[in-house]
Design an enzyme around this catalytic site. Structure first.
Site, PDB file in Angstrom:
ATOM      1  N   CYS A  16      32.060  41.788  44.113  1.00  0.00           N
ATOM      2  CA  CYS A  16      32.144  40.485  43.432  1.00  0.00           C
ATOM      3  C   CYS A  16      31.927  40.627  41.933  1.00  0.00           C
ATOM      4  O   CYS A  16      30.801  40.811  41.469  1.00  0.00           O
ATOM      5  CB  CYS A  16      31.111  39.529  44.033  1.00  0.00           C
ATOM      6  SG  CYS A  16      31.041  37.928  43.194  1.00  0.00           S
ATOM      7  N   CYS A  68      29.767  37.940  40.288  1.00  0.00           N
ATOM      8  CA  CYS A  68      28.320  38.113  40.523  1.00  0.00           C
ATOM      9  C   CYS A  68      27.755  39.261  39.686  1.00  0.00           C
ATOM     10  O   CYS A  68      26.660  39.156  39.155  1.00  0.00           O
ATOM     11  CB  CYS A  68      28.040  38.438  41.991  1.00  0.00           C
ATOM     12  SG  CYS A  68      29.010  37.497  43.163  1.00  0.00           S
ATOM     13  N   ASP A  69      28.473  40.365  39.614  1.00  0.00           N
ATOM     14  CA  ASP A  69      27.854  41.598  39.115  1.00  0.00           C
ATOM     15  C   ASP A  69      28.409  42.136  37.797  1.00  0.00           C
ATOM     16  O   ASP A  69      27.866  43.092  37.254  1.00  0.00           O
ATOM     17  CB  ASP A  69      27.996  42.696  40.192  1.00  0.00           C
ATOM     18  CG  ASP A  69      27.271  42.312  41.473  1.00  0.00           C
ATOM     19  OD1 ASP A  69      26.296  41.548  41.386  1.00  0.00           O
ATOM     20  OD2 ASP A  69      27.685  42.763  42.552  1.00  0.00           O
TER      21      ASP A  69
END
Ligand code: NAP
Length: 318
Positions: free
Chosen positions: A139, A142-143
């Protein structure tokens, strides 16, 4: 046995938020939370496979994914939600009360919330398990932030891979897009975006055969599919973007799905095609796929259930 008011199948952010809201509405939900040994049905969902979550509102210093899910679960327990640590193996939604089989036991319920989530497809390499959350990610939203100024790679050739690679150029100094063919599957406009981005370098006809690093990812071995030649790509981040699979096998032929197996819900609601069965979270969302959006739709599902139970003619008097 008297049927339950609501059974929630799945215990990621969507299912657990639905459980908190349903419990606080006095619906005494039963959550079938999945099995710890399973990758697709683990209690807590995909966040159990991540490390730090920095974009969930309310945690300015960030929180570990598993800890966040333990908090969700404790909050649901506090209001009286019950949990079964097992997976549903069969369902019968042909009449009410609906039936859900868990191990050898049949549970009955006036309504159902399906929140079984989705899973990222993985490459199938042994090291994936211990490197996920330690350089390996599924993701970018997200990261990506963790890879500022670093050289990283994305695997895949579809719209997701291109979208992730383009997004990651905001942080990384260089993004190598590794694709197993010499043509992208992604739409033309997305392709142009990637091919004209000076920070994205293409590695055509290549597959990832090995991941390196014990505590953190240090690189990946790539194999040229035509020559068989192997080379090392030194990267600190690798994003697998080869597609997702919704966990909907149990509902095939029963609940309406799109061509990729995602459950279809009525716009602006969590209603499925079966009256009294609701769906929320990633199992019905291939667009946003965030913990916060899943939690939001879990809240919607519990409110939909509450209102539906109040109005349902056959269950109102219980
Ligand atoms: P996808 O279209 O199925 O593409 C998956 C890609 O991963 C393909 O290029 C495939 O290679 C590759 N792949 C699959 N298994 C692999 C493996 N084991 N090893 C290496 N490569 C592998 O999936 P997606 O990109 O997630 O997209 C899913 C759907 O969402 C699509 O309909 C897409 O259009 C849509 N989507 C749209 C947007 C947007 O419009 N903004 C963004 C994201 C997704 P091959 O090409 O060789 O098969």
């Amino acid at each position: 046995m008297t049927p339950r008011h609501v059974i929630i199948i799945g215990s990621g952010p969507a299912g657990l938020t639905a459980a908190i809201y349903a419990a606080r509405a006095n619906l005494a939900p039963l959550v079938i939370e999945g099995e710890p040994s399973s990758t697709s049905d683990q209690p807590g969902g995909q966040l159990m496979l991540t490390t730090e979550v920095e974009n969930y509102p309310g945690f300015p210093a960030g929180i570990m994914g598993p800890e966040l899910m333990v908090n969700f679960r404790e909050q649901a327990l506090r209001f009286g939600a019950e949990f079964l640590t097992a997976k549903a193996t069969a369902i019968d939604f042909s009449e009410r009360p609906f039936k859900v089989l868990v191990r050898d036991h049949l549970y009955e319920s006036d309504s159902i919330i399906v929140s079984t989530g989705a899973q990222s497809l993985m490459l199938g390499l042994v090291a994936e398990q211990h490197l996920l959350g330690h350089g390996l990610s599924t993701c970018a939203t997200c990261d990506g932030f963790f890879f500022r100024g670093q050289e990283i790679a994305v695997v895949g050739g579809g719209d997701s891979a291109i979208e992730e690679a383009s997004f990651l150029t905001k942080f990384a100094s260089k993004v190598t897009l590794v694709h197993r063919r010499d043509q992208l599957r992604a739409s033309k406009i997305m392709q142009d975006r990637a091919l004209h981005n000076p920070k994205i370098e293409m590695r055509w006809n290549a597959t990832v055969t090995e991941l390196h690093g014990t505590e953190k990812l240090t690189g990946a071995t790539l194999r040229d599919v035509n020559t068989g030649e192997e080379s090392l790509l030194p990267v600190t981040g690798l994003f697998v973007a080869i597609g997702h699979r919704p966990n909907t096998d149990l509902f095939k032929g029963i609940l309406d799905m799109d061509e990729n197996g995602y459950l279809i819900t009525r716009p602006n609601s969590t209603y499925t095609n079966i009256d009294g069965v609701f769906a929320c979270g990633d199992v019905q969302d291939h667009t946003y796929r965030q913990a916060i959006t899943a939690a939001g739709s879990g809240c919607m599902a519990a409110i939909d259930v509450e209102r539906w139970l109040e109005a349902a003619p056959t269950v109102g008097e219980r």
